[in-house]
Motif scaffolding. Structure first.
Motif, PDB file in Angstrom:
ATOM      1  N   THR A 142       0.952  -1.289  -0.018  1.00  0.00           N
ATOM      2  CA  THR A 142      -0.056   0.105  -0.059  1.00  0.00           C
ATOM      3  C   THR A 142       1.158   1.222  -0.054  1.00  0.00           C
ATOM      4  O   THR A 142       0.595   2.413  -0.797  1.00  0.00           O
ATOM      5  CB  THR A 142      -0.988  -0.033   1.403  1.00  0.00           C
ATOM      6  OG1 THR A 142      -1.729  -1.205   1.108  1.00  0.00           O
ATOM      7  CG2 THR A 142      -1.920   1.167   1.301  1.00  0.00           C
ATOM      8  N   ALA A 143       1.845   1.013   0.751  1.00  0.00           N
ATOM      9  CA  ALA A 143       2.897   2.527   0.782  1.00  0.00           C
ATOM     10  C   ALA A 143       3.450   2.780  -0.592  1.00  0.00           C
ATOM     11  O   ALA A 143       3.572   3.991  -1.008  1.00  0.00           O
ATOM     12  CB  ALA A 143       3.827   2.208   1.887  1.00  0.00           C
ATOM     13  N   LEU A 144       3.679   1.690  -1.366  1.00  0.00           N
ATOM     14  CA  LEU A 144       4.360   1.654  -2.723  1.00  0.00           C
ATOM     15  C   LEU A 144       3.380   2.497  -3.446  1.00  0.00           C
ATOM     16  O   LEU A 144       3.550   3.048  -4.484  1.00  0.00           O
ATOM     17  CB  LEU A 144       4.776   0.500  -3.148  1.00  0.00           C
ATOM     18  CG  LEU A 144       6.069  -0.170  -2.512  1.00  0.00           C
ATOM     19  CD1 LEU A 144       6.366  -1.501  -3.099  1.00  0.00           C
ATOM     20  CD2 LEU A 144       7.151   0.800  -2.946  1.00  0.00           C
ATOM     21  N   TYR A 145       1.961   1.830  -3.570  1.00  0.00           N
ATOM     22  CA  TYR A 145       0.968   2.478  -4.265  1.00  0.00           C
ATOM     23  C   TYR A 145       0.685   3.900  -3.839  1.00  0.00           C
ATOM     24  O   TYR A 145       0.554   4.810  -4.889  1.00  0.00           O
ATOM     25  CB  TYR A 145      -0.346   1.752  -4.011  1.00  0.00           C
ATOM     26  CG  TYR A 145      -1.511   2.301  -5.024  1.00  0.00           C
ATOM     27  CD1 TYR A 145      -1.547   1.670  -6.339  1.00  0.00           C
ATOM     28  CD2 TYR A 145      -2.452   2.801  -4.460  1.00  0.00           C
ATOM     29  CE1 TYR A 145      -2.462   2.171  -7.077  1.00  0.00           C
ATOM     30  CE2 TYR A 145      -3.498   3.206  -5.202  1.00  0.00           C
ATOM     31  CZ  TYR A 145      -3.493   3.038  -6.473  1.00  0.00           C
ATOM     32  OH  TYR A 145      -4.700   3.393  -7.318  1.00  0.00           O
ATOM     33  N   ASP A 146       0.811   4.228  -2.576  1.00  0.00           N
ATOM     34  CA  ASP A 146       0.562   5.619  -2.355  1.00  0.00           C
ATOM     35  C   ASP A 146       1.729   6.422  -2.928  1.00  0.00           C
ATOM     36  O   ASP A 146       1.469   7.622  -3.618  1.00  0.00           O
ATOM     37  CB  ASP A 146       0.535   5.875  -0.796  1.00  0.00           C
ATOM     38  CG  ASP A 146      -0.848   4.900  -0.267  1.00  0.00           C
ATOM     39  OD1 ASP A 146      -1.764   4.960  -1.029  1.00  0.00           O
ATOM     40  OD2 ASP A 146      -0.977   4.747   0.995  1.00  0.00           O
ATOM     41  N   GLN A 147       3.000   6.099  -2.650  1.00  0.00           N
ATOM     42  CA  GLN A 147       4.061   6.585  -3.151  1.00  0.00           C
ATOM     43  C   GLN A 147       4.067   7.001  -4.669  1.00  0.00           C
ATOM     44  O   GLN A 147       4.280   8.054  -5.371  1.00  0.00           O
ATOM     45  CB  GLN A 147       5.363   5.907  -2.872  1.00  0.00           C
ATOM     46  CG  GLN A 147       6.647   6.780  -3.366  1.00  0.00           C
ATOM     47  CD  GLN A 147       7.989   5.944  -2.963  1.00  0.00           C
ATOM     48  OE1 GLN A 147       7.845   4.796  -2.106  1.00  0.00           O
ATOM     49  NE2 GLN A 147       9.051   6.393  -3.178  1.00  0.00           N
ATOM     50  N   TRP A 148       3.249   5.933  -5.379  1.00  0.00           N
ATOM     51  CA  TRP A 148       3.180   5.993  -7.125  1.00  0.00           C
ATOM     52  C   TRP A 148       2.324   6.764  -7.259  1.00  0.00           C
ATOM     53  O   TRP A 148       2.319   7.894  -7.994  1.00  0.00           O
ATOM     54  CB  TRP A 148       3.059   4.607  -7.420  1.00  0.00           C
ATOM     55  CG  TRP A 148       2.813   4.590  -9.008  1.00  0.00           C
ATOM     56  CD1 TRP A 148       3.749   4.670  -9.993  1.00  0.00           C
ATOM     57  CD2 TRP A 148       1.574   4.755  -9.442  1.00  0.00           C
ATOM     58  NE1 TRP A 148       3.166   4.690 -11.130  1.00  0.00           N
ATOM     59  CE2 TRP A 148       1.619   4.623 -11.079  1.00  0.00           C
ATOM     60  CE3 TRP A 148       0.175   4.545  -9.119  1.00  0.00           C
ATOM     61  CZ2 TRP A 148       0.801   4.693 -11.955  1.00  0.00           C
ATOM     62  CZ3 TRP A 148      -0.722   4.827 -10.130  1.00  0.00           C
ATOM     63  CH2 TRP A 148      -0.527   4.578 -11.431  1.00  0.00           C
ATOM     64  N   GLN A 149       1.206   7.091  -6.398  1.00  0.00           N
ATOM     65  CA  GLN A 149      -0.065   8.115  -6.728  1.00  0.00           C
ATOM     66  C   GLN A 149       0.691   9.326  -6.431  1.00  0.00           C
ATOM     67  O   GLN A 149       0.212  10.271  -7.343  1.00  0.00           O
ATOM     68  CB  GLN A 149      -1.047   7.726  -5.723  1.00  0.00           C
ATOM     69  CG  GLN A 149      -1.874   6.564  -6.288  1.00  0.00           C
ATOM     70  CD  GLN A 149      -2.713   6.730  -7.398  1.00  0.00           C
ATOM     71  OE1 GLN A 149      -2.907   7.950  -7.984  1.00  0.00           O
ATOM     72  NE2 GLN A 149      -3.076   5.606  -8.131  1.00  0.00           N
ATOM     73  N   ALA A 150       1.293   9.751  -5.562  1.00  0.00           N
ATOM     74  CA  ALA A 150       1.922  10.765  -5.234  1.00  0.00           C
ATOM     75  C   ALA A 150       2.732  11.510  -6.279  1.00  0.00           C
ATOM     76  O   ALA A 150       2.842  12.491  -6.833  1.00  0.00           O
ATOM     77  CB  ALA A 150       2.697  11.095  -3.718  1.00  0.00           C
ATOM     78  N   ALA A 151       3.664  10.548  -6.600  1.00  0.00           N
ATOM     79  CA  ALA A 151       4.736  10.838  -7.693  1.00  0.00           C
ATOM     80  C   ALA A 151       4.009  11.021  -9.262  1.00  0.00           C
ATOM     81  O   ALA A 151       4.282  11.905  -9.802  1.00  0.00           O
ATOM     82  CB  ALA A 151       5.572   9.745  -8.052  1.00  0.00           C
ATOM     83  N   ARG A 152       2.661  10.391  -9.238  1.00  0.00           N
ATOM     84  CA  ARG A 152       1.841  10.412 -10.380  1.00  0.00           C
ATOM     85  C   ARG A 152       1.229  11.879 -10.363  1.00  0.00           C
ATOM     86  O   ARG A 152       1.040  12.798 -11.597  1.00  0.00           O
ATOM     87  CB  ARG A 152       0.898   9.550 -10.592  1.00  0.00           C
ATOM     88  CG  ARG A 152      -0.028   9.458 -11.796  1.00  0.00           C
ATOM     89  CD  ARG A 152      -0.892   8.065 -11.824  1.00  0.00           C
ATOM     90  NE  ARG A 152      -1.935   8.098 -13.095  1.00  0.00           N
ATOM     91  CZ  ARG A 152      -3.063   8.640 -12.977  1.00  0.00           C
ATOM     92  NH1 ARG A 152      -3.492   9.066 -11.822  1.00  0.00           N
ATOM     93  NH2 ARG A 152      -3.914   8.478 -13.914  1.00  0.00           N
ATOM     94  N   GLN A 153       0.710  12.346  -9.204  1.00  0.00           N
ATOM     95  CA  GLN A 153      -0.191  13.549  -9.319  1.00  0.00           C
ATOM     96  C   GLN A 153       1.155  14.620  -9.295  1.00  0.00           C
ATOM     97  O   GLN A 153       0.690  15.819 -10.008  1.00  0.00           O
ATOM     98  CB  GLN A 153      -0.588  13.593  -7.915  1.00  0.00           C
ATOM     99  CG  GLN A 153      -1.830  12.676  -7.715  1.00  0.00           C
ATOM    100  CD  GLN A 153      -2.567  13.027  -6.288  1.00  0.00           C
ATOM    101  OE1 GLN A 153      -2.167  13.556  -5.418  1.00  0.00           O
ATOM    102  NE2 GLN A 153      -3.445  12.186  -6.168  1.00  0.00           N
ATOM    103  N   LEU A 154       2.447  14.509  -8.712  1.00  0.00           N
ATOM    104  CA  LEU A 154       3.357  15.308  -9.115  1.00  0.00           C
ATOM    105  C   LEU A 154       3.762  15.678 -10.308  1.00  0.00           C
ATOM    106  O   LEU A 154       3.891  16.477 -11.209  1.00  0.00           O
ATOM    107  CB  LEU A 154       4.516  15.195  -8.347  1.00  0.00           C
ATOM    108  CG  LEU A 154       5.830  15.768  -8.307  1.00  0.00           C
ATOM    109  CD1 LEU A 154       5.365  17.390  -7.719  1.00  0.00           C
ATOM    110  CD2 LEU A 154       7.105  15.403  -7.579  1.00  0.00           C
ATOM    111  N   ARG A 155       3.957  14.467 -11.249  1.00  0.00           N
ATOM    112  CA  ARG A 155       3.938  14.463 -12.482  1.00  0.00           C
ATOM    113  C   ARG A 155       2.954  15.246 -13.441  1.00  0.00           C
ATOM    114  O   ARG A 155       3.142  15.942 -14.260  1.00  0.00           O
ATOM    115  CB  ARG A 155       4.466  13.037 -13.429  1.00  0.00           C
ATOM    116  CG  ARG A 155       5.733  12.493 -12.838  1.00  0.00           C
ATOM    117  CD  ARG A 155       5.883  11.348 -13.682  1.00  0.00           C
ATOM    118  NE  ARG A 155       5.115  10.305 -13.550  1.00  0.00           N
ATOM    119  CZ  ARG A 155       4.982   9.236 -12.434  1.00  0.00           C
ATOM    120  NH1 ARG A 155       5.969   9.030 -11.680  1.00  0.00           N
ATOM    121  NH2 ARG A 155       3.950   8.359 -12.734  1.00  0.00           N
TER     122      ARG A 155
END
Length: 404
Positions: A2-15
């Protein structure tokens, strides 16, 4: 996980936010560049209009000044041109006058010189005519003398020729008679040699035909033995494979005895040579004419040789037509019956017919043998290519008869 998914979502929103910001920045730069471009274009258009108005004003002023200057210069130029034309006309008239005077003087001098040259040439021609007339008289006198001398020499030569002819005529007559006698003697010798060669060739052909018949009979005997061996081998294989009783082989026909080759007939004694030497003539030997045998199977050569049986008269088994006397007319030529399984080819029939009839035309071959034109032409062409038949004056002859 779940932490990896949240991290990926945060990076995605940043991009995504960076992409939106970059797009907004690009649009802002493009709008600013478009406004600057429009402003620069308006300023450039105004400058071009001002430049064009200035050029129009300057051009109008330059054209007015140029027109005034040209109008001021027209009158002096016209006056100068008129003065130049008058001076040029005066110079031209003076030059033409001088040229005319010089031409008249040179024409007078040339006329005087031509009259003198004509007088000199006329005197020279008169002298040459006199010389040519004198030389012609001398040549005529020489020709008359040569003609008289030639007539005298020709009369003497004709007299000498008549005397020589009278002396040589008897010698020539005797030489011609002697030459005729020698020719007749040579022809007789050639005829005798030709007859001897014909007898020798006929004997050789008969021996070759008998040898060929014997070899064909031997080959057929070997073929019969080979067939019997094959039948026995087949019956043995059938018995081994199927286990049936081996059938009794059919009774083989009696083997054909092979007759011995007769001794060659000795050639007759040569005629006595005449006392006078005659040129040596080498008779041309005709090629061996043999009846074309049917090709035997290739396996027949592998059969073992059969020992010769006691000599007995046998009929030829090869598909060969019966040969009758050469003096028989074409209508009496008969072809011996042959087995249905081994019928002779058209080439063999045509060759035998030509050999028996001593030559025939194409229409006679078609009528007597009952074949069409195409079959006859093909058979004759094949025989001609094999050097067995020759064509002379639309008549087809066997090679040996054509040579003899």
């Amino acid at each position: 996980m779940t932490a990896l998914y949240d991290q990926w979502q945060a990076a995605r929103q940043l991009r995504q936010s960076e992409v939106v910001n970059r797009r907004y920045q690009v649009f802002t730069d493009l709008e600013r560049w478009q406004a600057d471009r429009l402003t620069h274009a308006v300023q450039l258009r105004q400058d071009l209009e001002q430049l064009m108005s200035d050029l129009r004003t300057n051009t109008a002023l330059w054209l007015a000044d140029t027109t005034a200057d040209r109008e001021a210069q027209v009158l002096p130029r016209q006056q100068a041109r008129q003065a130049y034309v008058q001076a040029l006309q005066a110079d031209t008239i003076e030059l033409l006058t001088s040229y005319q005077a010089a031409r008249e003087m040179s024409a007078a001098e040339l006329r005087q010189k031509l009259e003198h040259d004509c007088q000199v040439l006329q005197n020279t021609v008169n002298d040459l005519r006199l010389e040519i007339a004198q030389e012609l008289r001398q040549v005529q006198q020489q020709v008359a003398a040569i003609q008289a001398k030639t007539a005298v020499d020709l009369a003497g030569y004709r007299q000498e020729q008549a005397m020589v002819r009278a002396e040589l005529l008897p010698q020539l007559t005797a030489y011609v008679e002697e030459l005729q006698v020698q020719v007749q003697t040579t022809l007789k010798d050639l005829t005798a040699v030709r007859q001897q060669a014909a007898v020798i060739n006929q004997t050789q052909r008969q021996c070759d035909r008998q040898a060929l018949t014997l070899s064909v009979d031997a080959m057929f005997d070997e073929l019969a033995d080979f067939r019997r061996q094959l039948q026995a081998q087949r019956a043995q294989l059938s018995h081994i494979v199927w286990g049936q009783a081996a059938p009794q082989p059919a009774e083989a026909p009696a083997p054909r005895p092979i007759a011995t080759r007769p001794a060659a007939i000795a050639p007759p004694a040569r005629a006595v040579a005449p006392a006078k030497p005659a040129p040596t003539v080498v008779p041309k030997v005709a090629p061996k004419a043999a009846v074309i045998p049917s090709p035997a199977p290739a396996k027949a050569a592998q059969a073992p040789a059969r020992p010769p049986a006691p000599a007995a008269p046998v009929a030829p088994s090869a598909p060969v037509a019966t040969v009758t006397a050469p003096a028989a007319p074409p209508s009496t030529v008969a072809v011996a019956p042959v087995p249905a399984a081994e019928s002779p080819s058209i080439e063999e029939v045509v060759y035998n017919y030509l050999h028996l009839s001593q030559g025939a035309r194409l229409s006679e071959i078609e009528t007597e043998l009952g074949i069409n034109r195409f079959q006859a032409v093909d058979a004759l062409r094949s025989l001609i290519q094999k050097d067995l038949v020759v064509k002379q004056d639309r008549t087809y002859l066997v090679q040996e008869e054509a040579v003899l």
